[in-house]
Design a protein around this motif. Structure first.
Motif, PDB file in Angstrom:
ATOM      1  N   LEU A   1       0.799  -1.221   0.000  1.00 51.11           N
ATOM      2  CA  LEU A   1       0.000   0.000   0.000  1.00 51.11           C
ATOM      3  C   LEU A   1       0.833   1.273   0.000  1.00 51.11           C
ATOM      4  CD1 LEU A   1      -2.731  -1.017   2.625  1.00 51.11           C
ATOM      5  CD2 LEU A   1      -2.820  -1.223   0.127  1.00 51.11           C
ATOM      6  N   LEU A   2       2.136   1.155   0.232  1.00 57.07           N
ATOM      7  CA  LEU A   2       2.970   2.339   0.418  1.00 57.07           C
ATOM      8  C   LEU A   2       3.939   2.548  -0.742  1.00 57.07           C
ATOM      9  CD1 LEU A   2       3.992   1.968   4.180  1.00 57.07           C
ATOM     10  CD2 LEU A   2       2.005   3.162   3.226  1.00 57.07           C
ATOM     11  N   TYR A   3       4.277   3.799  -0.971  1.00 59.97           N
ATOM     12  CA  TYR A   3       5.360   4.130  -1.881  1.00 59.97           C
ATOM     13  C   TYR A   3       6.701   3.815  -1.221  1.00 59.97           C
ATOM     14  CZ  TYR A   3       2.352   6.813  -5.082  1.00 59.97           C
ATOM     15  OH  TYR A   3       1.399   7.205  -5.992  1.00 59.97           O
ATOM     16  N   LYS A   4       7.663   3.404  -2.019  1.00 57.26           N
ATOM     17  CA  LYS A   4       9.029   3.279  -1.542  1.00 57.26           C
ATOM     18  C   LYS A   4       9.608   4.679  -1.325  1.00 57.26           C
ATOM     19  CE  LYS A   4       9.684  -0.781  -4.497  1.00 57.26           C
ATOM     20  NZ  LYS A   4      10.447  -1.331  -5.660  1.00 57.26           N
ATOM     21  N   ALA A   5      10.522   4.773  -0.375  1.00 59.69           N
ATOM     22  CA  ALA A   5      11.153   6.067  -0.119  1.00 59.69           C
ATOM     23  C   ALA A   5      11.810   6.614  -1.385  1.00 59.69           C
ATOM     24  CB  ALA A   5      12.188   5.940   0.992  1.00 59.69           C
ATOM     25  N   GLY A   6      12.422   5.730  -2.162  1.00 56.64           N
ATOM     26  CA  GLY A   6      13.094   6.152  -3.374  1.00 56.64           C
ATOM     27  C   GLY A   6      12.168   6.661  -4.458  1.00 56.64           C
ATOM     28  N   ASP A   7      10.870   6.336  -4.346  1.00 50.11           N
ATOM     29  CA  ASP A   7       9.888   6.833  -5.311  1.00 50.11           C
ATOM     30  C   ASP A   7       9.363   8.211  -4.937  1.00 50.11           C
ATOM     31  OD1 ASP A   7      10.086   4.474  -6.749  1.00 50.11           O
ATOM     32  OD2 ASP A   7       8.374   3.538  -5.752  1.00 50.11           O
ATOM     33  N   LEU A   8       9.739   8.675  -3.755  1.00 48.81           N
ATOM     34  CA  LEU A   8       9.194   9.924  -3.236  1.00 48.81           C
ATOM     35  C   LEU A   8      10.237  11.019  -3.076  1.00 48.81           C
ATOM     36  CD1 LEU A   8       7.124   8.335  -0.331  1.00 48.81           C
ATOM     37  CD2 LEU A   8       6.113   9.456  -2.325  1.00 48.81           C
ATOM     38  N   LEU A   9      11.312  10.689  -2.406  1.00 43.18           N
ATOM     39  CA  LEU A   9      12.239  11.694  -1.915  1.00 43.18           C
ATOM     40  C   LEU A   9      13.374  11.955  -2.881  1.00 43.18           C
ATOM     41  CD1 LEU A   9      12.565  10.360   1.749  1.00 43.18           C
ATOM     42  CD2 LEU A   9      11.015  12.148   0.925  1.00 43.18           C
ATOM     43  N   SER A  10      13.921  13.156  -2.794  1.00 45.52           N
ATOM     44  CA  SER A  10      15.151  13.445  -3.515  1.00 45.52           C
ATOM     45  C   SER A  10      16.270  12.601  -2.920  1.00 45.52           C
ATOM     46  CB  SER A  10      15.499  14.927  -3.398  1.00 45.52           C
ATOM     47  OG  SER A  10      15.849  15.247  -2.057  1.00 45.52           O
ATOM     48  N   ILE A  11      17.300  12.373  -3.699  1.00 47.52           N
ATOM     49  CA  ILE A  11      18.439  11.592  -3.203  1.00 47.52           C
ATOM     50  C   ILE A  11      19.048  12.272  -1.983  1.00 47.52           C
ATOM     51  CG2 ILE A  11      20.773  10.815  -3.764  1.00 47.52           C
ATOM     52  CD1 ILE A  11      19.840  10.472  -6.650  1.00 47.52           C
ATOM     53  N   ARG A  12      19.097  13.593  -2.008  1.00 52.16           N
ATOM     54  CA  ARG A  12      19.683  14.331  -0.885  1.00 52.16           C
ATOM     55  C   ARG A  12      18.902  14.103   0.404  1.00 52.16           C
ATOM     56  NH1 ARG A  12      20.886  20.869  -0.852  1.00 52.16           N
ATOM     57  NH2 ARG A  12      21.734  20.988   1.273  1.00 52.16           N
ATOM     58  N   THR A  13      17.586  14.146   0.335  1.00 50.87           N
ATOM     59  CA  THR A  13      16.765  13.938   1.532  1.00 50.87           C
ATOM     60  C   THR A  13      16.905  12.511   2.042  1.00 50.87           C
ATOM     61  OG1 THR A  13      15.157  15.616   0.856  1.00 50.87           O
ATOM     62  CG2 THR A  13      14.413  13.961   2.453  1.00 50.87           C
TER      63      THR A  13
END
Length: 408
Positions: free
Chosen positions: A97-109
């Motif tokens: 049900l969730l997005y992966k962190a890598g699908d959301l955040l900038s590489i820096r964040t």
């Protein structure tokens, strides 16, 4: 407590452009209306929306007693929020049900998260849980009571027991407060298990609750603290953390494990607080207990781009520092941690911040953890009660955990 800070759904904007409303459900870290998390989100959202007129953020804030349940009800009804800032993420991640962190955040964040916290946000080596708030635990002691008894802070378990004996002899109500009641027994238990060289899992992350080290730790607690009347008038299995903290703030506790909030509460009531790393068998424990709360993004509404951009803003150095300082919590990013480690205004949090790189968190990446934790809360007090059987209790808990291991 609910606050709607903007937005009224997805609409077609002028000239055919599409405005997006992100729904965020968040927990309230405040203890009164004056410092409710509503105010934190209000300020943050106003600033973000001023720079992003095509995105509205609709925030609803609930108490910790309600927020996890509210999100579950929304998800079960097919109306998941875009973002949820709650206590656990693994079950939603396991269901896809969730997005992966890598699908959301900038590489820096994503790279800025404290390593231990980012790792705890992973399910099968993929990060879904974004750490939002963190804390570690230290052994608190009442400096006034210690000075009157001529004591020094303990470095080993035997030191702690000896100090507790001296405090008991001077009439201290709770020489060592051992809260193993249903509120948060899993935290007190984990702190002790880690200090004894054990823990809930082994080095590869498999449940190892009935290890020899864990049995030895609980046996020592039963025989050397509880059995000798050094834990106060309330049986550990019936003592909740909130009551133990209140007793410490009232000056009735010599020692207990605590987090930064207790420092603030006790100091406000005039208690002179000392803090040291958790004692171990032969010296200070090598591993501290850490805890974290989580942010997650649900896939249901398909707003990955907008959610990710907003989260990059949430996790900016300025906003992480503002939240951590408002609620006496540790920052979840390296950039904010570096500032806190040197800023004079954050001096009181430095002992906790120092422990974070050495910390171990609950096995929150396991969907079984919520059930295992509930059983620990119910049973751990029995293990250390006079006449209790630590090995039998740990064996039962291991059976519970092993039964769920295959799906977690």
């Amino acid at each position: 407590m609910t606050a709607v800070l903007g937005g009224c759904g997805v609409v077609d904007g002028i000239g055919g452009s599409e405005d997006v409303t992100l729904r965020l459900v968040a927990a309230d870290y405040g203890d009164s209306a004056a410092n409710s998390s509503v105010k934190y989100w209000d300020t943050l959202v106003d600033e973000y929306e001023a720079e992003h007129p095509d995105v509205k953020i609709d925030v609803t804030v609930y108490s910790w007693n309600d927020v996890d349940r509210k999100v579950k009800e929304m998800v079960d009804a097919g109306h998941a929020p875009d973002l949820a800032q709650i206590g656990a993420y693994a079950d939603y991640a396991a269901k896809g049900l969730l997005y992966k962190a890598g699908d959301l955040l900038s590489i820096r964040t994503q790279a800025d998260f404290v390593h231990q916290l980012a790792g705890a946000g992973e399910v099968k080596d993929v990060q879904y849980g974004l750490p939002f708030a963190s804390s570690t635990r230290l052994l608190f002691y009442n400096k006034t009571l210690f000075n009157k008894a001529g004591l020094t802070p303990p470095k080993t378990w035997n030191d702690l027991a000896a100090d507790a004996e001296a405090l008991k002899a001077r009439g201290v109500t709770y020489p060592y407060a051992l809260p193993l009641g249903p509120e948060e027994a899993q935290a007190e238990t984990m702190q002790w298990l880690l200090s004894g060289g054990g823990g809930y899992t082994d080095r590869v992350g498999t449940y190892d609750i009935d290890s020899t080290e864990n049995a030895d730790t609980l046996t020592w607690l039963r025989d050397e603290l509880v059995g000798k009347g050094l834990t106060g008038p309330v049986a550990p299995g019936k003592l909740d953390r909130a009551d133990a903290f209140a007793a410490f703030a009232d000056g009735d506790v010599g020692m207990l494990n605590g987090h930064p909030t207790l420092m603030k509460i006790a100091t406000a009531k005039g208690v002179k607080v000392g803090m040291v790393p958790m004692p171990g068998v032969d010296g200070a424990s090598d591993v501290a207990m850490g805890v974290a709360d989580w942010m997650m993004a649900f896939r249901e509404n398909g707003h990955a781009e907008q959610a990710g951009d907003f989260l990059d803003f949430v996790y900016s150095e300025k906003n992480v520092l503002a939240f951590s300082r408002e609620y006496d919590l540790l920052p979840v990013t390296n950039s904010a941690s570096e500032i806190m480690s040197t800023a004079q205004q954050d001096a009181d949090l430095r002992p906790f911040l120092k422990e974070l790189p050495l910390s171990e968190l609950y096995p929150v990446g396991k969907t079984s953890w919520a059930d295992v934790s509930a059983h620990i809360k119910q049973q751990m007090g029995q293990a250390v009660a006079p006449g209790g059987d630590p090995k039998a209790v740990l064996k039962r808990l291991q059976g519970t955990a092993s039964a769920a291991q295959g799906t977690s």
